[in-house]
Motif scaffolding. Structure first.
Motif, mmCIF file in Angstrom:
data_model
loop_
_atom_site.group_PDB
_atom_site.id
_atom_site.type_symbol
_atom_site.label_atom_id
_atom_site.label_comp_id
_atom_site.label_asym_id
_atom_site.label_seq_id
_atom_site.Cartn_x
_atom_site.Cartn_y
_atom_site.Cartn_z
ATOM 1 N N ASN A 1 1.193 -1.151 0.070
ATOM 2 C CA ASN A 1 -0.229 0.322 0.164
ATOM 3 C C ASN A 1 0.741 1.072 -0.229
ATOM 4 O O ASN A 1 0.461 2.473 -0.762
ATOM 5 N N LEU B 1 2.081 1.281 -3.460
ATOM 6 C CA LEU B 1 1.220 1.912 -4.239
ATOM 7 C C LEU B 1 0.192 3.642 -3.751
ATOM 8 O O LEU B 1 0.744 4.505 -5.796
ATOM 9 N N LYS B 2 0.571 4.080 -3.483
ATOM 10 C CA LYS B 2 0.850 5.657 -2.882
ATOM 11 C C LYS B 2 1.660 6.784 -3.610
ATOM 12 O O LYS B 2 1.419 7.248 -4.548
ATOM 13 N N GLU C 1 0.727 6.363 -7.407
ATOM 14 C CA GLU C 1 -0.851 6.770 -7.982
ATOM 15 C C GLU C 1 0.417 8.621 -8.474
ATOM 16 O O GLU C 1 0.118 9.185 -9.131
ATOM 17 N N PRO D 1 -4.101 -5.747 -6.574
ATOM 18 C CA PRO D 1 -4.578 -5.585 -8.147
ATOM 19 C C PRO D 1 -4.429 -3.694 -8.515
ATOM 20 O O PRO D 1 -3.747 -3.554 -9.602
ATOM 21 N N THR D 2 -4.480 -2.720 -7.547
ATOM 22 C CA THR D 2 -4.214 -1.799 -7.987
ATOM 23 C C THR D 2 -2.825 -1.615 -8.149
ATOM 24 O O THR D 2 -2.454 -0.194 -8.977
ATOM 25 N N ILE D 3 -2.162 -2.060 -7.470
ATOM 26 C CA ILE D 3 0.033 -1.723 -7.964
ATOM 27 C C ILE D 3 -0.239 -2.413 -9.451
ATOM 28 O O ILE D 3 0.211 -1.658 -10.582
ATOM 29 N N ARG D 4 -0.820 -3.493 -9.974
ATOM 30 C CA ARG D 4 -0.931 -3.910 -11.020
ATOM 31 C C ARG D 4 -1.915 -2.955 -12.317
ATOM 32 O O ARG D 4 -1.404 -2.861 -12.930
ATOM 33 N N SER D 5 -2.677 -2.274 -11.922
ATOM 34 C CA SER D 5 -3.621 -1.273 -12.662
ATOM 35 C C SER D 5 -2.867 -0.199 -13.178
ATOM 36 O O SER D 5 -3.274 0.506 -14.457
ATOM 37 N N ARG D 6 -1.553 0.138 -12.110
ATOM 38 C CA ARG D 6 -0.954 1.346 -12.582
ATOM 39 C C ARG D 6 0.411 0.887 -13.056
ATOM 40 O O ARG D 6 1.161 1.918 -13.214
#
Length: 352
Positions: free
Chosen positions: A153, A156-157, A160, A180-185
């Motif tokens: 996390n 991730l920040k 982003e 998943p949120t890392i994969r999407s970025r």
């Protein structure tokens, strides 16, 4: 012939040093020609996204490719490949370039190796400043699937809202295990398996590998696994196949002896033997369908083919299920020798 590669100390965010061999250029990447062409084109045009994720099986060359890309981007020439002569190339290969950061899972005690929160925090703090010598800072996260939740996390920040010129290269053997949120970025680049010819060629270039062809067949598309097999030798494989081919005539006293020997092995060695045993079973299934098809144990084709009249396809599948169950049990607190004895008694029946 691939260029010679130098052993170097790669600094990690924790301040420790891991002895590695840093690739010198794209010629050190085995296979993946289309991926290499794409990365070189994007690097030269300055069109790389701020985050990449290299995914694929272990040992296929993802980290090596990531390191060559980093060296290319940090090179003073600004082209599609590292020149190998400038100060940036020298310091990157030596592991001391001020704009290159690498982090990998760390083992503590008997726990599984993982990337912890403090390591990610320290790395991000170090990389948050303006580049010291290059146009951008590069962070390579090896084993990205093994970040704990808090570490993921935190990363991730930054993904982003990246500060300044920075490129993240995440390397993973398990793409679906990455947040998943890392994969999407991050833009995904999927690495496939190497061919047996490519692996054999790499082993022959290394020199002193008499079993290069057999090892290339057993490596299952992974050059890293092939190098491991060179180091360990084929004796564990030969023991596993000796057991498989002896099953139809295995006496009870022989079962006891082999079970005791199996129990005396380390856990890793037991898993390796079972892996080779299962590869032999899969080879038998392939030979049942197409006798000329490629198999793992290509150098032992005749011995495996000789077993086919003594069993059936359903029995081989039953033996694969039995071996799966044995692997699961060996991961718990059991007596390995007793478990191996019971397995061999049941396995022998699949050939009667």
């Amino acid at each position: 012939m691939a260029a010679k590669m130098r052993e170097t100390q790669i600094p990690t965010a924790e301040g420790t040093a891991v002895r590695e061999v840093f690739p010198q250029g794209w010629e050190d990447v085995r296979g993946h020609a289309e991926i290499v062409r794409r990365l070189r084109r994007l690097a030269s045009a300055g069109r790389l996204p701020h985050a990449l994720i290299f995914s694929g099986a272990a040992g296929v060359g993802k980290r090596r490719t990531a390191r060559v890309l980093a060296r290319t981007l940090l090179c003073a020439s600004g082209g599609d490949a590292p020149c190998g002569r400038c100060e940036a190339c020298r310091t990157t290969a030596a592991g001391v370039h001020p704009d290159y950061f690498e982090i990998a899972p760390e083992a503590r005690g008997k726990g599984a190796a993982m990337i912890r929160t403090e390591a990610v925090r320290e790395m991000l703090i170090a990389a948050s400043e303006a580049p010291a010598a290059a146009k951008r800072r590069i962070i390579l996260v090896d084993g990205a699937e093994r970040m704990n939740e808090t570490a993921a996390n935190r990363l991730l920040k930054t993904l982003e809202e990246p500060a300044g010129e920075i490129l993240f290269i995440l390397v993973t053997n398990a793409y679906d295990a990455v947040l998943p949120t890392i994969r999407s970025r991050a833009a995904r680049i999927a690495f496939g398996a190497l061919t047996r010819t490519e692996i054999e060629g790499a082993l022959l270039e290394r020199g002193g590998v008499p079993d290069a062809k057999a090892i290339a067949s057993l490596a299952d598309g992974s050059l890293g696994r092939a190098y491991d097999l060179v180091d360990t030798g084929l004796a564990p494989r030969d023991e596993a196949l000796s057991l498989l081919t002896a099953l139809p005539v295995l006496r009870i006293d022989e079962i006891w002896r082999r079970a005791e020997e199996f129990g005396a092995l380390s856990h890793d060695d037991r898993m390796a033997r079972l892996g080779f045993f299962r590869m032999g079973l899969r080879d038998m299934l392939v030979l049942m369908e197409a006798g000329t098809a490629e198999i793992f144990h290509a150098d032992r084709r005749a011995e495996l083919a000789a077993l086919l009249p003594q069993t059936t396809r359903p029995r081989i599948f039953a033996l694969l299920r039995e071996s799966d169950a044995l692997i699961r049990r060996l991961g718990t607190n059991v007596n390995p020798a007793l478990q191996a004895e019971a397995f061999l008694i049941r396995a022998r029946k699949q050939f009667q």
